[in-house]
Enzyme design. Structure first.
Site: not given
Length: 454
Positions: A61, A82, A121, A207, A210, A233, A270, A321
């Site tokens: 990122q 996202r 990932y 991850h 979800r 997360h 988080h 992050d």
């Protein structure tokens, strides 16, 4: 490496601040002696503090730095960000990731971090086809860390689904996806490559709830060493909480604690949106809250309940992050300021009357970060690895500042500009604000950006 001695004007040790300190480092990079009032070895001067672990990194990122700050046609949110991130993530080759990660790791070192927890990932080719070695992309992070000289706890990400209850993934997630057998091959390969390297550790990062089901995660955890760290997360977004409630009748932190026996092996990344009961329960579990305050602010996530969590004895650590900024000082400052803004107070997280807020935050993040990374760091003392950050005592901002006042100045005012030297495992990788491989790594990074911009 031969044994070495470093001399500092002052140092923060488990016995408190000491002046005129000589630190002896053995051939394996571990501290074998600390002596105050003795000037021997390489004189670095300055103010020596234990280097900080960065427990949460998505290196890829860093490539999109500054490219997601333009308003979209509707209301912007984490979820619109996202989608933009997925577009960038689908473009990086293994060479690109290695170049971007190495540049990022240099920036971490120059800021005073000495370990990165890489929550990685991007496992497959852009079309979702596996590489010949399923661990290819994570191995590139190992290579980047070695070139930069930073410690790394690699956390390959288990990602299988697109929503709670095993929903189908979306097209933008195709590089991420694995089931248990192939994922454990990634972990096994990384473990082989890490064996015998004192700067490498291997864990996993499911991850989120979800992206994995409890059943899948239990299958993977059963195939790990008992001490392998697990980062996940959880409860980053209100929509995540609402979706989890709709699926299970439980909030994400509740569901995580019901499904697994948490301990300090676990880092909850988080954990922003918790009830007071969840906050107390997570703190008592021993799990570490991996906080990323500058990223959480950039994404509009919300404010972590740090005052309540720490009052219950909860352990914290920090990470950069998405790397909007790379600075332990700035993340600690943002953590404190978020509590001040919410509660309209000051010195919200100080340990008590007369206590330094910066020292309280620094000690807490240092201790939690070392546990989260499962690496022998966190103190300038025998038996710990020689990971040391040196603040420039001659910088104008530190004029007249000593001990905790110097820490407060670094965290609340000076930031990265005050970091002069950094030692990792007894090797000085940053000398007078210059990284030893800075030019080569920056050249490779610029070449990767040129390729990605075409």
């Amino acid at each position: 490496m031969e044994s070495r001695k470093f001399h500092f004007a002052s140092a923060l040790t488990p016995q408190g601040w000491q002046r005129d300190v000589t630190v002896t480092v053995d051939s394996g990079g571990m501290i074998s002696g600390v002596a105050a009032g003795r000037a021997e070895g390489e004189r670095l001067s300055g103010i020596a503090v234990p280097a900080m672990p960065n427990v949460h990194s998505h290196a890829h990122q860093r490539f999109m730095l500054g490219l997601a700050e333009r308003a979209g046609p509707g209301a912007d949110s984490f979820w619109t960000w996202r989608e933009a991130m997925y577009g960038f993530a689908l473009r990086l080759s293994p060479d690109d990731l290695e170049a971007v990660a190495a540049q990022l790791y240099v920036e971490m070192l120059k800021a005073g971090f000495s370990i990165v927890g890489e929550f990685q990932y991007l496992h497959h080719q852009p079309d979702g086809t596996p590489y010949a070695d399923p661990a290819e992309m994570s191995l590139r992070c190992f290579a980047a860390a070695q070139h930069a000289g930073i410690g790394i706890t690699i956390l390959p990400t288990l990602y299988a689904f697109g929503g709670f209850g095993g929903q189908d993934p979306v097209a933008g997630q195709r590089r991420f996806l694995n089931q248990a057998e192939r994922f454990l091959k990634i972990v096994d390969n990384l473990s082989i490559q890490a064996k015998g390297d004192p700067l490498r550790r291997v864990g996993i990062s499911p991850h989120s709830l979800r992206a994995v089901t409890p059943e899948l995660l239990r299958e993977v955890v059963a195939g790990l060493p008992d001490d392998a760290p697990i980062h996940v997360h959880v409860a980053e977004q209100v929509k995540e909480v609402d979706d989890c409630l709709a699926f299970s009748g439980r909030r994400p932190v509740e569901l995580l604690m019901e499904s697994f026996a948490l301990s300090d092996r676990w880092t909850a990344i988080h954990a922003t949106h918790m009830t007071p009961a969840e906050t107390a329960a997570l703190a008592r579990s021993g799990a570490i809250a991996g906080l990323c305050p500058t990223t959480e602010a950039n994404l509009g996530d919300g404010i972590f309940p740090a005052t309540g969590f720490m009052a219950e004895g909860g352990a914290i650590a920090i990470g950069s992050d998405s790397h909007i900024t790379v600075s332990p000082a700035e993340d600690l400052r943002m953590l404190e300021y978020s509590q001040r803004l919410r509660d309209r107070t000051r010195n919200a997280l100080a340990a008590g009357p007369g206590q330094s807020t910066g020292r309280t935050l620094f000690d807490a993040a240092l201790k939690g970060g070392a546990r989260s990374m499962r690496q022998p760091v966190g103190a300038i003392a025998p038996g710990y690895r020689a990971d040391i950050t040196v603040l420039d005592a001659d910088h104008p901002l530190l004029a007249g500042r000593r001990e905790d006042a110097a820490l407060d100045t670094w965290i609340f005012s000076g930031g990265n500009a005050l970091v002069k030297d950094v030692i990792v495992g007894g090797t000085q990788v940053v000398k007078d604000r210059h990284h030893v491989n800075e030019e080569t790594i920056a050249r490779n990074f610029r070449a990767a950006l040129r390729r990605l911009d075409t």
